[in-house]
Design a protein around this motif. Structure first.
Motif, PDB file in Angstrom:
ATOM      1  N   LEU A  91       0.821  -1.204   0.000  1.00  0.00           N
ATOM      2  CA  LEU A  91       0.000   0.000   0.000  1.00  0.00           C
ATOM      3  C   LEU A  91       0.857   1.257   0.000  1.00  0.00           C
ATOM      4  O   LEU A  91       1.849   1.354   0.718  1.00  0.00           O
ATOM      5  CB  LEU A  91      -0.897  -0.001   1.246  1.00  0.00           C
ATOM      6  CG  LEU A  91      -1.810   1.198   1.469  1.00  0.00           C
ATOM      7  CD1 LEU A  91      -2.806   1.372   0.327  1.00  0.00           C
ATOM      8  CD2 LEU A  91      -2.536   1.057   2.794  1.00  0.00           C
ATOM      9  N   TYR A  92       0.473   2.206  -0.825  1.00  0.00           N
ATOM     10  CA  TYR A  92       1.040   3.546  -0.808  1.00  0.00           C
ATOM     11  C   TYR A  92      -0.058   4.492  -1.253  1.00  0.00           C
ATOM     12  O   TYR A  92      -1.023   4.082  -1.909  1.00  0.00           O
ATOM     13  CB  TYR A  92       2.280   3.669  -1.707  1.00  0.00           C
ATOM     14  CG  TYR A  92       2.039   3.305  -3.150  1.00  0.00           C
ATOM     15  CD1 TYR A  92       1.652   4.266  -4.080  1.00  0.00           C
ATOM     16  CD2 TYR A  92       2.166   1.989  -3.587  1.00  0.00           C
ATOM     17  CE1 TYR A  92       1.409   3.926  -5.408  1.00  0.00           C
ATOM     18  CE2 TYR A  92       1.928   1.644  -4.910  1.00  0.00           C
ATOM     19  CZ  TYR A  92       1.554   2.617  -5.804  1.00  0.00           C
ATOM     20  OH  TYR A  92       1.305   2.282  -7.103  1.00  0.00           O
ATOM     21  N   LEU A  93       0.049   5.748  -0.873  1.00  0.00           N
ATOM     22  CA  LEU A  93      -0.983   6.728  -1.188  1.00  0.00           C
ATOM     23  C   LEU A  93      -0.906   7.113  -2.655  1.00  0.00           C
ATOM     24  O   LEU A  93       0.136   7.545  -3.136  1.00  0.00           O
ATOM     25  CB  LEU A  93      -0.829   7.960  -0.298  1.00  0.00           C
ATOM     26  CG  LEU A  93      -1.928   8.990  -0.384  1.00  0.00           C
ATOM     27  CD1 LEU A  93      -3.289   8.376  -0.024  1.00  0.00           C
ATOM     28  CD2 LEU A  93      -1.623  10.153   0.540  1.00  0.00           C
ATOM     29  N   THR A  94      -2.002   6.924  -3.355  1.00  0.00           N
ATOM     30  CA  THR A  94      -2.117   7.316  -4.758  1.00  0.00           C
ATOM     31  C   THR A  94      -2.929   8.596  -4.848  1.00  0.00           C
ATOM     32  O   THR A  94      -3.688   8.920  -3.927  1.00  0.00           O
ATOM     33  CB  THR A  94      -2.814   6.213  -5.583  1.00  0.00           C
ATOM     34  OG1 THR A  94      -4.139   6.024  -5.072  1.00  0.00           O
ATOM     35  CG2 THR A  94      -2.054   4.896  -5.526  1.00  0.00           C
ATOM     36  N   PRO A  95      -2.809   9.345  -5.938  1.00  0.00           N
ATOM     37  CA  PRO A  95      -3.643  10.537  -6.099  1.00  0.00           C
ATOM     38  C   PRO A  95      -5.115  10.151  -6.154  1.00  0.00           C
ATOM     39  O   PRO A  95      -5.472   9.083  -6.656  1.00  0.00           O
ATOM     40  CB  PRO A  95      -3.185  11.131  -7.429  1.00  0.00           C
ATOM     41  CG  PRO A  95      -1.851  10.521  -7.705  1.00  0.00           C
ATOM     42  CD  PRO A  95      -1.863   9.179  -7.045  1.00  0.00           C
TER      43      PRO A  95
END
Length: 99
Positions: A91-95
């Motif tokens: 998981l990583y923050l996407t736009p």
């Protein structure tokens, strides 16, 4: 600006709206017993690198919000975040995509 804290250690400031979406994805995966890595970019004052933590059911996670209300949920963003969380990189923050 909210804050995500992992096991009383690493922490990252995240805008409340994004943090709410991350919380929903993380708790859904943990309810299903699915551990995953979560990566974020460190602040420039910390060198501008990145931090990855292994999130599992025994992790102590804190989601601290500055605002009193939950924002509207963007289902497309939840889907995009869930897809990243299921990939090998985690998981990583996407736009935020359009609704």
């Amino acid at each position: 600006m909210g804050r995500f804290i992992y096991n009383r250690g690493p922490r990252v400031d995240v805008e409340d709206r994004a943090l709410n979406h991350l919380q929903l994805v993380m708790t859904a995966k943990l309810r299903r017993g699915e551990p995953f890595p979560f990566t974020w970019r460190d602040d420039l004052s910390l060198g501008g690198g990145r931090t990855t933590v292994w999130v599992h059911p025994a992790s102590a996670l804190v989601f601290s919000f500055t605002g009193p209300r939950s924002p509207d949920i963007n289902r497309n963003w939840l889907r995009d975040l869930a897809v990243t969380a299921s990939q090998p990189g985690g998981l990583y923050l996407t736009p935020e995509p359009a609704r």
